[in-house]
Design an enzyme around this catalytic site. Structure first.
Site, PDB file in Angstrom:
ATOM      1  N   THR A 268       0.849  -1.196   0.000  1.00 16.80           N
ATOM      2  CA  THR A 268       0.000   0.000   0.000  1.00 16.80           C
ATOM      3  C   THR A 268       0.877   1.235   0.000  1.00 16.80           C
ATOM      4  O   THR A 268       2.065   1.184   0.330  1.00 16.80           O
ATOM      5  CB  THR A 268      -0.902   0.055   1.245  1.00 16.80           C
ATOM      6  OG1 THR A 268      -0.102   0.390   2.399  1.00 16.80           O
ATOM      7  CG2 THR A 268      -1.632  -1.239   1.474  1.00 16.80           C
ATOM      8  N   ASP A 269       0.304   2.371  -0.344  1.00 15.82           N
ATOM      9  CA  ASP A 269       0.984   3.629  -0.051  1.00 15.82           C
ATOM     10  C   ASP A 269       0.780   3.925   1.433  1.00 15.82           C
ATOM     11  O   ASP A 269       0.058   3.210   2.139  1.00 15.82           O
ATOM     12  CB  ASP A 269       0.447   4.750  -0.943  1.00 15.82           C
ATOM     13  CG  ASP A 269       1.484   5.841  -1.173  1.00 15.82           C
ATOM     14  OD1 ASP A 269       2.386   6.018  -0.322  1.00 15.82           O
ATOM     15  OD2 ASP A 269       1.398   6.525  -2.202  1.00 15.82           O
ATOM     16  N   TRP A 270       1.430   4.979   1.904  1.00 14.78           N
ATOM     17  CA  TRP A 270       1.460   5.298   3.341  1.00 14.78           C
ATOM     18  C   TRP A 270       0.030   5.405   3.895  1.00 14.78           C
ATOM     19  O   TRP A 270      -0.712   6.322   3.570  1.00 14.78           O
ATOM     20  CB  TRP A 270       2.211   6.610   3.539  1.00 14.78           C
ATOM     21  CG  TRP A 270       2.441   6.989   4.969  1.00 14.78           C
ATOM     22  CD1 TRP A 270       1.507   7.483   5.827  1.00 14.78           C
ATOM     23  CD2 TRP A 270       3.680   6.930   5.678  1.00 14.78           C
ATOM     24  NE1 TRP A 270       2.081   7.731   7.047  1.00 14.78           N
ATOM     25  CE2 TRP A 270       3.421   7.409   6.986  1.00 14.78           C
ATOM     26  CE3 TRP A 270       4.976   6.532   5.367  1.00 14.78           C
ATOM     27  CZ2 TRP A 270       4.416   7.503   7.956  1.00 14.78           C
ATOM     28  CZ3 TRP A 270       5.966   6.623   6.333  1.00 14.78           C
ATOM     29  CH2 TRP A 270       5.686   7.096   7.610  1.00 14.78           C
ATOM     30  N   ALA A 271      -0.343   4.407   4.705  1.00 16.96           N
ATOM     31  CA  ALA A 271      -1.642   4.380   5.394  1.00 16.96           C
ATOM     32  C   ALA A 271      -2.833   4.387   4.449  1.00 16.96           C
ATOM     33  O   ALA A 271      -3.956   4.682   4.866  1.00 16.96           O
ATOM     34  CB  ALA A 271      -1.753   5.536   6.389  1.00 16.96           C
TER      35      ALA A 271
END
Length: 745
Positions: free
Chosen positions: A277-280
């Site tokens: 995933t991207d950050w969060a």
């Protein structure tokens, strides 16, 4: 000068199979299966958990318990080895960590931002820059970078256009594949290799209104024809990992989009790498209104095909319960962990988990030289009236002016966590060091920084200009104004920079404007006021020496615009490969100041254009001048009737008709005149950099497979549609010699 020609025609043939060490290795698969069989569900979920630690002791506890598979943002080699030792020697199964970092356009030696690298139209330069970044970063234990960003980006309001390779699908594919090859080297298990990460999957570059993290609305046909091809090229180049994007497309967040993550990436493209995933971005699907809570987000993410979660920990906190409830299968968890372990084996982390590379690689002489060459080739000459440039020995005094003349931090650009301003060579320093014995230099800032509205210093700058033979004014954007979360609605120069340029122009002295920025800006008035204009997308560590050598003629600029420059912000998004309308604009359309009072409703032509800006951009895609002059002639097709298995063989004569040795980027564009769906007016299909001495000529050839003309048509099948085509070979997307051909069954 040794003549060099760089080929980038056959993308798939050039890059497929590169950097895919041990892919399909039965030995690795058996090791993965053996290790997987020993793991508890807690340890499996631990492998799917990536953390950016704030507390080393807390991180150590989690690593010791097998609750972490990857870490971000530890760059101290002693700490990297310390935490890796805990993972390998103190956790139950001894599975090493993958250490990751955003190494986007250099680690210590900073290269031009990706948009600037794209301006070189030289994939060899791009590959070399990525290789150097990997060598330097891996010396501190970083074995995974979140690059290349191959989002097709057509809206300069979007700050992350700086990280992209521009607006063109083909150019993004070529440059992205080159970066992957550079990061990953000949083998991922080489200690100097970094796993690349193709991002952001997918369509993030089309964020509505140019606002970061925003929604996109891209139908499947456009997705497949425009936004997916660079990612397919990344798969073919052996890219080790993919990253989901923040945006939702047509209401489905990318982190839970089964269509792109499973149907396309896994089933169609047979990708066996790892998806993060991207950050969060998993947890942020709650904000999207797509998930009720973290548990729901975790379930939808992994069921869609995500393997590892970056920082928000919804996987490790919730998926054990989800498996127990039957909402996520153990097979899904095992497949995700298998992808993670496979990457760790391919990286050789089980055999060599610790840092062994000496630290002296940073800022190595050959690295700085490569960064300077990249910066030189990235600079674009937009205007050069009366041969203002290069500066000759007739120039005795030069006034250096402007907030970007001596701004070492700012010229590095966005995403330089590890770049060091004290190693950055600015234009002022470089001109003093390299040419200070040849000309008298007068320096006045005029403005303290790019957003500065205090005009008190402009008078001093004007006074300096009056005492000089030529004025070189450095303006642009600070690094904070572009990149992630740095979107703009107004693309004009910030602060009082336009006033500075206008005031300098009023002196009547020859004015050279050098713009260093993270995006294309709306600079119509500034270009008009200047005698010469150089554009440098933030050039990095060695930007100063590169620009100095261009100003004084040691280097002939060869950069080309990787994006279209709008005349004003309201034209955005504007790009060359648009579809035609039923009423395309004419070049002679009446503009707003030409319209008579009480004009009739239809007096302005009823065409697709802006009354106040027309329809043409300030500068088209692929545009860039040279100190010399190139002439194209004698365009020839080997055949004008072809089948799908043939190649379009085309040649053109290129002559350097000027007085300087130089490099031209020869560009090949194609138009499918009639399709089952409307097709772009032009599409870049190939390019070559050709070096010619003054007066020299060369026949430049392209051999384009007809199969490269395929697209997703009305019935959503991929193929070449028989019919009539036109091609252009020339110096930009806006001009060139043309010829017609047909594809027959």
């Amino acid at each position: 000068m040794k003549k060099k020609v760089f080929y980038t025609v056959l993308l798939a043939a050039s890059f497929i199979g590169c950097s895919q060490p041990n892919n399909g290795s039965s030995d690795i698969e058996s090791k993965v299966d053996s290790l997987l069989s020993q793991m508890t569900i807690e340890e499996k979920l631990g492998q799917m958990n990536q953390l950016s630690p704030w507390d080393f002791d807390d991180l150590a506890k989690k690593v010791r318990k097998g609750e972490v598979g990857s870490i971000l943002n530890i760059v101290n080699p002693d700490e990297v080895n310390k935490i890796q030792k805990i993972a390998v020697e103190e956790s139950r199964l001894g599975i090493p960590l993958i250490v990751a970092r955003d190494v986007i356009h250099g680690y210590k030696t900073i290269f031009p931002i990706p948009l600037g690298q794209a301006a070189t139209f030289n994939p060899q330069i791009v590959e070399e820059g990525a290789r150097i970044a990997a060598i330097e970063a891996s010396s501190d234990g970083i074995r995974w970078t979140f690059s290349p960003m191959i989002d097709v980006a057509r809206d300069p309001r979007w700050g992350r256009i700086a990280e992209s390779c521009g607006e063109d699908t083909y150019l993004n594919a070529v440059m992205g594949a080159a970066m992957i090859k550079g990061y990953q080297g000949d083998s991922l298990n080489d200690p100097t290799a970094m796993a690349a990460c193709a991002k952001h999957f997918v369509a993030y570059g089309a964020a509505e209104g140019g606002r970061d993290y925003n929604s996109t609305f891209i139908p499947e046909r456009v997705l497949r024809n425009v936004y997916l091809p660079p990612f397919k090229a990344a798969v073919d180049a052996g890219c080790a990992t993919f990253m989901t994007s923040f945006n939702d497309n047509d209401g489905v967040p990318s982190t839970a989009n089964k269509f792109v993550l499973k149907d396309v990436l896994r089933d169609e493209w047979k990708y066996d790498g790892m998806v993060v995933t991207d950050w969060a971005s998993a947890l942020e699907m709650v904000n999207h209104g797509f998930c009720t809570d973290g548990k729901d987000a975790a379930e939808k993410s992994v069921n869609a095909g995500v393997d590892m979660e970056m920082v928000s920990e919804t996987f490790i906190k919730n998926l054990k319960q989800s498996v127990a409830e039957g909402k996520v299968s153990m097979e899904t968890i095992d497949n995700a962990v298998r992808n993670i372990l496979r990457l760790k084996f391919r990286l050789g982390l089980f055999e060599n988990p610790y840092i062994v590379t000496p630290q002296s690689v940073k800022y190595a002489e050959e690295h700085l030289l490569a960064a300077k060459t990249a910066a030189e080739q990235s600079v674009i000459l937009l205007k050069n009236d009366a041969q203002t440039l290069p500066l000759t020995d007739k120039v005795k005094t030069v006034a250096i002016v402007g907030p970007m003349a001596d701004a070492p931090y700012e010229q590095m650009g966005t995403w330089v966590f590890d770049g060091e301003r004290e190693h950055t060579q600015t234009p002022l320093k470089a001109i003093k060091d390299m040419y200070g014995d040849k000309v008298n230099l007068i320096f006045e800032l005029g403005l303290a920084y790019s957003r500065d509205k205090n005009v008190a210093g402009i008078a001093k700058a004007v006074n300096a200009a009056r005492r000089a033979d030529v004025v070189v004014c450095f303006v642009g954007e600070e690094s904070i104004l572009s990149g992630e979360a740095h979107s703009l609605a107004n693309l004009d120069l910030q602060g009082a920079q336009s006033q500075l340029i206008k005031s300098l122009a009023s002196t009547g002295k020859p004015l050279v404007t050098v713009i260093m920025a993270g995006r294309q800006l709306t600079i119509s008035d500034e270009v008009e006021a200047s005698d010469a204009v150089l554009y440098s997308f933030h050039p990095g560590t060695m930007g100063g020496p590169a620009i100095a050598d261009i100003l004084f003629g040691k280097v002939n600029p060869s950069g080309k615009t990787p994006v279209t420059f709008p005349r004003m912000s309201g034209q955005t998004p504007v790009y060359y490969a648009h579809n035609n309308t039923g009423r395309p604009a004419n070049p002679t359309e009446m503009l707003i100041d030409e319209i008579p009072v009480e004009a009739g409703q239809t007096s302005v032509g009823c065409r697709s254009f802006y009354l106040d800006a027309g329809n043409s951009p300030l500068f088209p895609f692929g545009y860039g001048l040279s100190y010399t002059r190139f002439e194209y002639s004698d365009l020839r097709l080997a055949a004008d009737k072809l089948t799908e298995v043939d190649k379009v063989n085309v040649s053109v004569n290129l002559k350097n008709a000027g007085n300087y040795d130089g490099t031209e980027v020869v560009q090949l564009y194609v138009q499918d005149k009639v399709g089952s769906v409307t097709r772009p007016v032009k599409e870049l299909k190939a390019f070559k950099r050709v070096e010619l001495k003054a007066g020299e000529s060369e026949t430049v050839t392209f051999s384009l497979p007809v199969s490269d003309l395929a697209f997703w048509g009305y019935d959503m099948t991929f193929g070449v549609e028989p019919g009539d085509f036109r091609l252009w070979v020339g110096t930009s997307s806006a001009e060139g010699l043309s010829a017609d051909f047909s594809v027959i069954k």
